[in-house]
Scaffold this motif. Structure first.
Motif, PDB file in Angstrom:
ATOM      1  N   ILE A 162      -5.489  -0.999   8.747  1.00 60.35           N
ATOM      2  CA  ILE A 162      -4.801  -1.341   7.832  1.00 60.35           C
ATOM      3  C   ILE A 162      -4.471  -1.013   6.574  1.00 60.35           C
ATOM      4  CG2 ILE A 162      -6.904  -0.152   6.345  1.00 60.35           C
ATOM      5  CD1 ILE A 162      -7.142  -2.962   4.402  1.00 60.35           C
ATOM      6  N   LYS A 163      -4.146   1.100   7.185  1.00 53.69           N
ATOM      7  CA  LYS A 163      -2.851   1.754   6.319  1.00 53.69           C
ATOM      8  C   LYS A 163      -1.698   1.606   7.061  1.00 53.69           C
ATOM      9  CE  LYS A 163      -5.964   5.838   5.499  1.00 53.69           C
ATOM     10  NZ  LYS A 163      -6.520   6.642   6.340  1.00 53.69           N
ATOM     11  N   ARG A 206       1.021  -0.939  -0.202  1.00 56.96           N
ATOM     12  CA  ARG A 206      -0.088   0.017   0.228  1.00 56.96           C
ATOM     13  C   ARG A 206       0.874   1.137   0.539  1.00 56.96           C
ATOM     14  NH1 ARG A 206      -2.808  -3.472   3.360  1.00 56.96           N
ATOM     15  NH2 ARG A 206      -4.217  -3.998   2.379  1.00 56.96           N
ATOM     16  N   ALA A 207       0.661   2.216  -0.871  1.00 57.20           N
ATOM     17  CA  ALA A 207       1.084   3.543  -0.784  1.00 57.20           C
ATOM     18  C   ALA A 207       2.587   3.397  -1.288  1.00 57.20           C
ATOM     19  CB  ALA A 207       1.063   4.399   0.415  1.00 57.20           C
ATOM     20  N   LYS A 208       2.773   2.559  -2.332  1.00 59.46           N
ATOM     21  CA  LYS A 208       3.818   2.475  -2.878  1.00 59.46           C
ATOM     22  C   LYS A 208       3.508   2.077  -4.553  1.00 59.46           C
ATOM     23  CE  LYS A 208       7.176   2.471  -0.711  1.00 59.46           C
ATOM     24  NZ  LYS A 208       8.059   4.216  -0.634  1.00 59.46           N
ATOM     25  N   SER A 256       1.860  -4.122   3.178  1.00 58.42           N
ATOM     26  CA  SER A 256       2.366  -4.792   2.986  1.00 58.42           C
ATOM     27  C   SER A 256       1.183  -6.405   2.840  1.00 58.42           C
ATOM     28  CB  SER A 256       3.729  -5.758   2.997  1.00 58.42           C
ATOM     29  OG  SER A 256       4.117  -6.345   4.643  1.00 58.42           O
ATOM     30  N   SER A 257       0.068  -6.176   4.500  1.00 54.61           N
ATOM     31  CA  SER A 257      -0.690  -7.150   4.917  1.00 54.61           C
ATOM     32  C   SER A 257       0.299  -8.162   5.303  1.00 54.61           C
ATOM     33  CB  SER A 257      -1.277  -8.095   3.888  1.00 54.61           C
ATOM     34  OG  SER A 257      -2.370  -7.444   3.466  1.00 54.61           O
ATOM     35  N   LEU A 287      -7.908 -11.559   9.071  1.00 56.16           N
ATOM     36  CA  LEU A 287      -7.402 -11.757  10.495  1.00 56.16           C
ATOM     37  C   LEU A 287      -7.070 -10.122  11.332  1.00 56.16           C
ATOM     38  CD1 LEU A 287      -4.261 -13.682   9.636  1.00 56.16           C
ATOM     39  CD2 LEU A 287      -6.601 -14.520  10.548  1.00 56.16           C
ATOM     40  N   GLN A 288      -7.863  -9.282  11.007  1.00 60.06           N
ATOM     41  CA  GLN A 288      -7.870  -8.518  11.560  1.00 60.06           C
ATOM     42  C   GLN A 288      -9.213  -7.729  12.476  1.00 60.06           C
ATOM     43  OE1 GLN A 288     -10.527  -5.428   8.969  1.00 60.06           O
ATOM     44  NE2 GLN A 288     -10.118  -3.874  10.087  1.00 60.06           N
TER      45      GLN A 288
END
Lengths: 382, 317
Positions: free
Chosen positions: B92-93, B57-59, B97-98, B85-86
């Motif tokens: 999330i931010k 994210r953000a890349k 890379s999860s 698995l949240q």
């Protein structure tokens, strides 16, 4: 053929080959939005060069079953999808527009008074404030950056950055950028009057020195070296911008310069407008994000104007020859509209105070500043 | 009526009115945050190392994360989507890379050092681990990223089979490490924002300094050029011509022939008249000189002779 078969055939034609039964409320709403922007462009003269093709793009693409923004069975893009794919998605059109802008731009006022470059940087305050603001509302970092750049008041830069970072927001961002650019004469004056005293608005600035043709010729080369060395990510935009300007100032390729300024610019504007408009299909566009983008776009313009004027105030603390703070608002780019607004406000305070050339400096600095901010964002996500 | 509806100020108010409820009721914005940047890792094995390639994210560009272990056998590494698995406290931010599930086979009850190396990790990155059997499922592993080779940073996590960090919680000869790297979102977002805003100032300041220097250089060159240029020609001062009233009918014996007079008058006229755009008053002053007036009369007379010459037939021999 029996009556039943005939009825079946007619029903089949109606439902699969005509748009009427497939027309949704969202389609109707978006067709209305398209017509609204057409009205604003034609009747109100709001940025008609862009809003007219964008408005028509929204209008035409929202009719159901139109083969405009999809792909054929063989994987070939439909008509406007092809404009979008090869022009916008490949990031060609915004750069070509920058080429034309460079060929149109006389950097004389900026070269004569380079201090105004700082105003162009200060006027990017809104870009960064909006970036943070949108993050609070659940936007991702990339989306926030693409919304933030609206305040740079530079259409091609907004489109370029949004295509790179958040292509699903392209329509809303472009529309917000061009709409607010058209509304600069309304947005800026109250802020300008609020942030300046009558005495400050009457400050007369010394006439700019004459800039030689050699200086103008060297400017695009020097600016390219410095900007591209510091922010390589902005090379496509700045490179084309400075190349256009070099063609203009060299004086040896008048035909090329003329083409870049007129024919080429006009052609790509048509494709850009239609493509951007066509991204606003009801099923994609109708959610809360575009509404928020419009709200943050307005905030962005306000804070950028504030930042530009504030920068002049701060600079005046250190300068012997004071600058008129009204020229600070021109740092938001929106060439040449915001420079004209500075000039008109100056004339209201003192009918003998001609600020237009002084305001052109920060105005051009704003173009470079917004491109620099875009480059910063691109680099951030690499 | 319609034009009044679409006045500039009214349009602005429409926008403000439409959006104001959103600002008041910010909970309604939860619907906005769909995961548009879901990382999709691809794994490749090279001998003992498994490498994950993904766009976090953000890349905009992909990063590589190398998984390795000094003990046991690294059997598999899998990507796990954030949503599976949240827990409410996770953002999330912050997990760009999860999550990853790393499996190592080793003798039951023994420990393994699992190494994760990437240039994507920074010194402030934390590695959070998941254990479904604990009351607080997600916890910081407490391990600091160390400087690796080149630009990369490295986590080395010691996991004991059946220990706290083993997600299956049993000493069964297989370690299951579930977790992911975490970067604090707001500190990153605000930090990078400030750096980049001042970056814009820096870039334009450098350009300004460059332009000021070159501008000064040009001003100096221009001044030098003006100084070294030859001075404009100034004719030597001649004694003043005595002002005499021209006689209305000059005596033929005392005056030169008309051509000479006209030439002298023209020369005088050109000498006394400014070279560029004289204004009307100056021309008048110059024209008051008697010599000039006489010269002009002579020129006009010569022109008249042309006009007054007898007309000859066209087809002359």
């Amino acid at each position: 053929m029996s009556w039943e078969q005939l009825a079946e055939l007619i029903r089949s034609i109606l439902f699969t080959q005509t748009g009427v039964p497939n027309l949704t409320g969202g389609n109707v709403l978006m067709i209305g939005v398209g017509l609204l922007f057409l009205y604003l462009a034609i009747a109100k003269d709001y940025e008609p060069l862009l809003l007219l093709p964008i408005g028509f793009g929204i209008f035409i693409v929202n009719f159901p079953l139109t083969p405009l923004m999809g792909y054929t069975e063989h994987g070939n893009p439909d008509l406007i999808r092809a404009f979008y794919k090869y022009g916008v998605e490949w990031e060609i059109i915004p750069c070509v527009i920058f080429l034309g802008l460079g060929a149109m731009t006389d950097f004389g006022p900026l070269i004569a008074n380079p201090k105004t470059l700082i105003i162009g940087a200060g006027a990017q305050l809104g870009v960064f404030v909006t970036y943070i603001g949108t993050l609070f509302f659940g936007f991702t970092l990339k989306e926030a950056a693409s919304v933030g750049i609206i305040g740079g008041a530079d259409g091609p830069t907004t489109i370029y950055l949004t295509t790179k970072l958040a292509p699903h927001l392209l329509g809303a961002n472009a529309l917000a950028a061009y709409s607010y650019m058209a509304m600069v004469p309304l947005i800026q004056p109250p802020i300008m009057r609020w942030m300046t005293t009558p005495a400050q608005r009457r400050i007369k600035m010394r006439q700019l020195r004459v800039v030689s043709a050699k200086e103008k010729l060297l400017f695009p080369l020097i600016a390219s070296v410095l900007i591209v060395l510091l922010i390589p990510a902005v090379a496509p935009l700045m490179g084309m911008f400075m190349f256009g300007n070099l063609m203009r100032e060299s004086g040896v390729v008048k035909r090329l310069s003329d083409t870049a300024q007129n024919a080429l610019m006009n052609i790509v504007t048509i494709f850009l407008g239609l493509s951007v408009g066509a991204t606003m299909q009801a099923e994609i566009f109708l959610n809360w994000k575009p509404m928020l983008i419009f709200a943050f776009g307005l905030l962005d313009f306000v804070v950028c104007t504030f930042g530009g004027i504030l920068t002049v105030h701060v600079m005046n603390i250190f300068l012997k020859e004071k600058m008129n703070p009204l020229i600070g608002s021109a740092g938001v780019s929106a060439v040449p509209m915001s420079a004209r607004v500075s000039h008109v406000e100056g004339l209201k305070a003192d009918p003998d105070n001609w600020l237009i050339m002084h305001a052109m400096g920060p105005n051009l600095a704003g173009v470079i500043g917004s491109a620099a901010a875009a480059g910063m964002f691109i680099a951030m996500f690499q | 009526m319609i034009s009044r509806l679409f006045r500039y100020d009214r349009i602005l108010w429409y926008i403000v009115a439409a959006v104001l409820p959103l600002f008041i009721q910010s909970q309604s914005l939860a619907a906005i945050g769909e995961d548009t940047e879901k990382p999709v890792p691809e794994f490749a094995r090279t001998e003992k190392t498994i490498t994950a390639k993904l766009i976090p994210r953000a890349k905009s560009s992909s990063v590589l994360i190398d998984f390795d272990t000094a003990q046991g056998n690294l059997t598999e590494v899998k990507g796990i989507e954030f949503e599976t698995l949240q827990t409410p406290e996770l953002d999330i931010k912050e997990f760009k890379s999860s999550f990853f599930e790393v499996m190592v086979d080793l003798p039951p009850g023994t420990a393994a050092d699992i190494t994760m190396t990437s240039s994507f990790f920074t010194v402030s990155t934390e590695y959070w681990v998941y254990n479904a059997k604990k009351p607080v499922k997600w916890a910081n592993s407490g391990i600091q990223a160390k400087k690796g080779t080149g630009a990369s940073n490295q986590f080395v996590i010691r996991v004991t089979d059946g220990g706290d960090l083993d997600s299956d919680g049993t000493a069964n000869g297989r370690i299951q490490l579930i977790g992911g790297p975490k970067d604090y979102f707001w500190s990153y977002a605000i930090g990078t924002l400030i750096v980049r805003f001042f970056g814009v100032f820096l870039v334009l300041s450098v350009l300004m300094i460059g332009m000021l220097s070159i501008g000064q250089l040009f001003i100096i060159i221009e001044k030098k050029r003006i100084r070294s240029a030859p001075a404009p020609y100034r004719p030597p001062q001649s004694p003043p011509v005595p002002r005499t009233e021209p006689s209305k009918s000059p005596d033929a014996s005392s005056t030169p022939d008309p051509d000479t007079i006209a030439a002298i008058a023209t020369a005088l006229h050109l000498h006394l008249t400014p070279k560029t755009s004289p204004d009307a008053s100056e021309v008048k002053k110059v024209g008051q000189n008697s010599w000039v007036q006489y010269g002009r009369v002579e020129i006009q007379n010569a022109r008249f002779q042309t006009f007054l010459r007898p007309i000859k037939p066209k087809n002359r021999p």
